[in-house]
Design an enzyme around this catalytic site. Structure first.
Site, PDB file in Angstrom:
ATOM      1  N   ARG A 131      -5.817 -12.553  -1.655  1.00  0.00           N
ATOM      2  CA  ARG A 131      -6.343 -13.664  -0.869  1.00  0.00           C
ATOM      3  C   ARG A 131      -7.844 -13.806  -1.054  1.00  0.00           C
ATOM      4  O   ARG A 131      -8.569 -12.828  -1.143  1.00  0.00           O
ATOM      5  CB  ARG A 131      -6.056 -13.439   0.627  1.00  0.00           C
ATOM      6  CG  ARG A 131      -4.622 -13.674   1.038  1.00  0.00           C
ATOM      7  CD  ARG A 131      -4.267 -15.155   1.080  1.00  0.00           C
ATOM      8  NE  ARG A 131      -5.062 -15.892   2.041  1.00  0.00           N
ATOM      9  CZ  ARG A 131      -4.716 -16.074   3.307  1.00  0.00           C
ATOM     10  NH1 ARG A 131      -3.576 -15.566   3.768  1.00  0.00           N
ATOM     11  NH2 ARG A 131      -5.480 -16.774   4.127  1.00  0.00           N
ATOM     12  N   GLY A 189     -13.067 -10.705   7.929  1.00  0.00           N
ATOM     13  CA  GLY A 189     -12.584  -9.372   7.579  1.00  0.00           C
ATOM     14  C   GLY A 189     -13.679  -8.464   7.058  1.00  0.00           C
ATOM     15  O   GLY A 189     -14.694  -8.912   6.525  1.00  0.00           O
ATOM     16  N   GLY A 190     -13.437  -7.141   7.208  1.00  0.00           N
ATOM     17  CA  GLY A 190     -14.428  -6.161   6.766  1.00  0.00           C
ATOM     18  C   GLY A 190     -14.665  -6.182   5.275  1.00  0.00           C
ATOM     19  O   GLY A 190     -15.802  -6.032   4.810  1.00  0.00           O
ATOM     20  N   TYR A 205       4.799 -11.992  -3.149  1.00  0.00           N
ATOM     21  CA  TYR A 205       4.057 -11.401  -2.034  1.00  0.00           C
ATOM     22  C   TYR A 205       4.991 -10.892  -0.931  1.00  0.00           C
ATOM     23  O   TYR A 205       5.039  -9.704  -0.644  1.00  0.00           O
ATOM     24  CB  TYR A 205       3.063 -12.417  -1.467  1.00  0.00           C
ATOM     25  CG  TYR A 205       2.282 -11.894  -0.296  1.00  0.00           C
ATOM     26  CD1 TYR A 205       1.301 -10.920  -0.484  1.00  0.00           C
ATOM     27  CD2 TYR A 205       2.529 -12.348   0.999  1.00  0.00           C
ATOM     28  CE1 TYR A 205       0.587 -10.415   0.594  1.00  0.00           C
ATOM     29  CE2 TYR A 205       1.818 -11.851   2.083  1.00  0.00           C
ATOM     30  CZ  TYR A 205       0.846 -10.886   1.870  1.00  0.00           C
ATOM     31  OH  TYR A 205       0.150 -10.391   2.944  1.00  0.00           O
ATOM     32  N   ASP A 243      -6.018  -3.896  -4.428  1.00  0.00           N
ATOM     33  CA  ASP A 243      -4.790  -3.676  -3.670  1.00  0.00           C
ATOM     34  C   ASP A 243      -3.476  -3.850  -4.421  1.00  0.00           C
ATOM     35  O   ASP A 243      -3.414  -4.271  -5.575  1.00  0.00           O
ATOM     36  CB  ASP A 243      -4.801  -4.485  -2.390  1.00  0.00           C
ATOM     37  CG  ASP A 243      -4.392  -3.627  -1.188  1.00  0.00           C
ATOM     38  OD1 ASP A 243      -4.122  -2.432  -1.359  1.00  0.00           O
ATOM     39  OD2 ASP A 243      -4.359  -4.161  -0.078  1.00  0.00           O
ATOM     40  N   LYS A 281       3.053   1.484  12.035  1.00  0.00           N
ATOM     41  CA  LYS A 281       1.958   1.697  12.987  1.00  0.00           C
ATOM     42  C   LYS A 281       2.290   2.666  14.118  1.00  0.00           C
ATOM     43  O   LYS A 281       1.424   2.993  14.922  1.00  0.00           O
ATOM     44  CB  LYS A 281       1.513   0.356  13.585  1.00  0.00           C
ATOM     45  CG  LYS A 281       0.999  -0.644  12.556  1.00  0.00           C
ATOM     46  CD  LYS A 281      -0.173  -0.093  11.757  1.00  0.00           C
ATOM     47  CE  LYS A 281      -0.713  -1.115  10.771  1.00  0.00           C
ATOM     48  NZ  LYS A 281      -1.825  -0.566   9.954  1.00  0.00           N
ATOM     49  N   VAL A 320      -9.479   0.252  12.770  1.00  0.00           N
ATOM     50  CA  VAL A 320      -9.567   0.104  14.226  1.00  0.00           C
ATOM     51  C   VAL A 320     -10.279   1.316  14.828  1.00  0.00           C
ATOM     52  O   VAL A 320     -11.113   1.191  15.730  1.00  0.00           O
ATOM     53  CB  VAL A 320      -8.163  -0.072  14.846  1.00  0.00           C
ATOM     54  CG1 VAL A 320      -8.204   0.111  16.361  1.00  0.00           C
ATOM     55  CG2 VAL A 320      -7.600  -1.447  14.492  1.00  0.00           C
ATOM     56  N   ASP A 336      -5.940  21.317 -40.642  1.00  0.00           N
ATOM     57  CA  ASP A 336      -5.099  21.907 -39.599  1.00  0.00           C
ATOM     58  C   ASP A 336      -3.646  21.533 -39.911  1.00  0.00           C
ATOM     59  O   ASP A 336      -3.388  20.606 -40.695  1.00  0.00           O
ATOM     60  CB  ASP A 336      -5.530  21.366 -38.230  1.00  0.00           C
ATOM     61  CG  ASP A 336      -4.624  21.844 -37.108  1.00  0.00           C
ATOM     62  OD1 ASP A 336      -4.307  23.047 -37.078  1.00  0.00           O
ATOM     63  OD2 ASP A 336      -4.221  21.010 -36.280  1.00  0.00           O
TER      64      ASP A 336
END
Length: 756
Positions: free
Chosen positions: A13, A32-33, A88, A142, A279, A378, A499
């Protein structure tokens, strides 16, 4: 004027919310962060952010939306509702999300989901390629875009690619359940730097990648297709200053005052979650119910404010979860409520950041108990909001944040008794202890904020790219081969060090079956037919093997990494003063580990011992090899031995022995005008380092070496040796005439073997 390279952020997004009002598309920045942290990146200069705008845009309106987004340095990837449903909602959220959160029973491995996931990742790739060039830095975000790094790498290898996963990465045993597991790992390995929230996630990924790809694992690095891919933990932070400042906002102050007045003399417990089965919401409610049942003294003394943000509640699993929450909240409230008190205030809705800030700053206890979470911001937002220094955070050990916020009360989210006891401890925690714990947590949250997280990742990405460049050995391309061929043709005295395993022949599970073939014999015959050539096989092999295979040829041989030498036409001789008295003790240890490791075996040579694990289960062999090294570390040091790690082998030998010393001894009193050495593993690095700079040194298999050049495999080695042996490069007139007079029998023999 040089073209400036840019940074490209890519996520599912875009950091905006787009809506249509009265026929016009309206853009609003995201709060958003991640958008906050990356704002300093994508808003700078020519940098851009690529992603889906969030809604289906008709084809005839896409140019309009593109223009509006461009003003914000944003580039859209337009997706249809069908693509969103399958890529998605389908693959990302019905396969990756449950598997990565250890809830495999919710996964739906639908082939159509996978088809759309590939197609949409390819669509993202097409947009990226339209806006990127070599030298640019690309940061993919992500689980929705796991395939994208490698899709970009294949078509634009000159870019720098970072990838960060914001959700957990599962253990190998869980991840392997995904039918398309190898493709997902290959997609991620297209990045130069892979970031996760915790070291646990790093370990899980490294374990999966080492089993599901051809990459070789070394600490936190995967060497894949001659590229170093670094995997590291970058715990994500928040904009702590923003949450601190919010507590002084007038709207927040009004909300806070209202809460305090309505809940006088009550200890407020707060939980905030998105509706999701990961959660731990049900277990949290069960813990509260147990608390009120076993500790009735807290009735009318505590209150739970529970905010659940709506999410996908049309999906059966999420609808069932919401129904269970509704029922459990109703049961607890009806069972324990009084005339003046309701134990749970439940809100199934989204709130403004100001309202949440008021909750954070008012709540005495914040209960964050996910069953599994990548980080969980959070918990950090609550800590940042506690400007008075009080408050208690109860935090699940399954959340990434628990690795940083050690002063929280850490609980197992599956243990409702553990959660209940933590709530009791929090209720009764003295103010002084609260302040001590909160001060330490606030320091951590403030220091390791979102801006430092972005800086650390970008800095590490550039560091990894520089490290990759410093390790690169040039590929022996055709112009380089022609230069080698020219010097070879004009030389009168040539030394060719070869070798054996991995260089002249491929690897075989049974070391005794990797014998020379007719093609190799023909090639060596041809090299030996030129009196200017001194051909030396320099191998870790037992000298008896080399004698059996090459004893009939007029060839030099160095066996067991230099412990045994055989000049042309002479007998084998061992290096003087070597001892094998140590072998008995080492072999006893190796035999013990061999008995515990199916597929492994010990090879005994005159002055060395080799533990082979090529046939051992992937991962187990590496584990046992590490155990053996740790077991014998002190013994090796005391006895003056050397440990050499090769391709699926570890070898113990006298410290005086190495291929580099053996090669220099062979060259003593000689000053050839052409030297070339080929080798494929760690033991051959000694030759590459010991030969003079004028020598041609060639690593086989990868480009991470002290050698000047590299070739991909033993087939390319044979091809180059054939080109040298048959003078397929420009040569002097005299050598051209000499070549013309030679009989073609060797060429016929070689061509015949190639045909067969």
């Amino acid at each position: 004027m040089p073209i400036k390279n840019k940074t490209i952020i890519i996520s599912n997004r875009l950091p905006v919310k787009i809506s249509e009002q009265n026929g016009e598309y309206i853009l609003r920045p995201s709060e958003g962060g991640l958008a906050t942290g990356l704002g300093s990146v994508y808003k700078n200069g020519d940098n851009i952010w690529i992603g889906w705008p969030g809604i289906e845009v008709p084809a005839d309106r896409q140019r309009e939306v593109t223009r509006k987004l461009a003003a914000l340095n944003l580039i859209p990837v337009f997706l249809t509702n069908e693509e969103i449903n399958f890529y998605y909602e389908g693959f990302s959220n019905e396969i990756l999300w449950p598997v990565f959160h250890y809830l495999v029973t919710y996964a739906n491995f639908d082939q159509a989901y996978w088809d759309y996931y590939q197609a949409v990742n390819a669509k993202f790739k097409d947009v990226v390629l339209q806006h990127s060039k070599d030298g640019d830095t690309i940061w993919v975000h992500d689980y929705q875009l796991l395939l994208l790094p490698n899709l970009i790498r294949l078509q634009q290898p000159g870019v720098t690619i970072g990838f960060f996963q914001h959700i957990p990465f599962p253990s190998y045993e869980i991840f392997r359940l995904i039918p398309w597991r190898e493709e997902l790992i290959a997609g991620m390995l297209g990045a130069d730097l892979l970031g996760f929230h915790t070291f646990d996630d790093v370990r899980h990924f490294l374990s999966a990648a080492s089993r599901l790809s051809s990459g070789k694992l070394s600490e936190n690095v995967i060497v894949d297709k001659n590229r170093h891919v670094v995997v590291e933990a970058f715990p994500m932070g928040i904009d702590s200053e923003k949450f601190e400042n919010l507590t002084n906002h007038p709207k927040v102050a009004r909300h806070s005052t209202a809460f305090k007045e309505s809940q006088k003399d009550l200890r407020i417990i707060l939980t905030i979650d998105r509706l999701d089965y990961s959660k731990g919401i049900i277990q949290r409610l069960q813990a509260l119910e147990l608390l009120l049942q076993l500790h009735p003294e807290y009735i009318e003394k505590i209150v739970l404010y529970m905010v659940v943000v709506p999410s996908r509640d049309t999906v059966p699993q999420y609808k069932d979860l919401r129904d269970r929450i509704d029922q459990l909240v109703g049961n607890i409230n009806s069972r324990f409520r009084t005339m003046n008190w309701l134990p749970i205030h439940y809100f199934y809705k989204s709130f403004s950041v100001e309202f949440l800030s008021a909750l954070y700053s008012t709540a005495d206890i914040c209960l964050v108990t996910p069953m599994r979470d990548g980080m969980n911001l959070v918990s950090k937002e609550y800590v940042a909001s506690r400007t008075n220094g009080d408050g208690v955070l109860i935090l699940s050990e399954m959340a990434g944040a628990s690795k940083e916020l050690n002063e929280a009360l850490i609980v197992n989210p599956n243990n409702i008794g553990d959660i209940m006891r933590a709530i009791v401890q929090a209720i009764n925690m003295p103010r002084e202890e609260q302040e001590t714990r909160m001060t330490n947590m606030r320091h951590t949250v403030k220091k390791f904020n979102i801006h430092l997280w972005v800086k650390n990742f970008i800095d590490k990405l550039q560091e990894v790219k520089q490290m990759q460049q410093s390790l690169l050995t040039r590929y022996a391309s055709q112009p380089i081969r022609e230069k080698i061929g020219h010097d070879y043709a004009n030389a009168a005295d040539r030394y060719i060090f070869l070798d054996y395993d991995g260089t002249l022949v491929g690897f075989h599970g049974d070391i005794n079956l990797a014998a020379p073939d007719e093609e190799l014999y023909a090639l060596i015959d041809k090299l030996l037919s030129d009196p200017a050539n001194h051909v030396i096989i320099i191998s870790g092999r037992n000298y008896k093997n080399l004698q059996k295979w090459f004893g009939h040829l007029n060839i030099g041989m160095i066996a067991e990494h230099g412990a045994w030498l055989k000049q042309q036409g002479e007998d084998w001789q061992s290096v003087p003063f070597l001892t094998d008295k140590w072998k008995h003790e080492v072999k006893a240890v190796l035999d013990t580990y061999t008995d515990r490791t199916p597929g492994s075996f010990v090879e005994e040579k005159a002055f060395s011992l080799v533990w082979h694990y090529r046939k051992v289960e992937n991962g187990l062999g590496e584990l046992r090899a590490g155990e053996i090294v740790n077991h014998l570390r002190m013994f090796i040091a005391d006895k003056g031995l050397q440990l050499m790690e090769g391709n699926k082998v570890i070898e113990f030998k006298n410290i005086e022995i190495n291929k580099g010393k053996a090669a220099l001894n062979w060259l003593a009193n000689h000053n050839p005008d052409f030297m070339i050495a080929f080798g494929d593993d760690h033991t051959d690095e000694d030759i590459f380092k010991s030969l003079p700079e004028s020598a041609y040194t060639i690593k086989v298999g990868n480009n991470i070496s002290a050698a000047r050049y590299y070739l991909r495999d033993h087939k390319e080695v044979r091809e180059l040796l054939s080109q040298l042996a048959y003078n397929k490069f420009p040569a002097t007139t005299a050598q051209t005439e000499k070549s013309a007079t030679e009989q073609p029998s060797f060429l016929k023999r070689l061509l015949k073997s190639l045909t067969n």
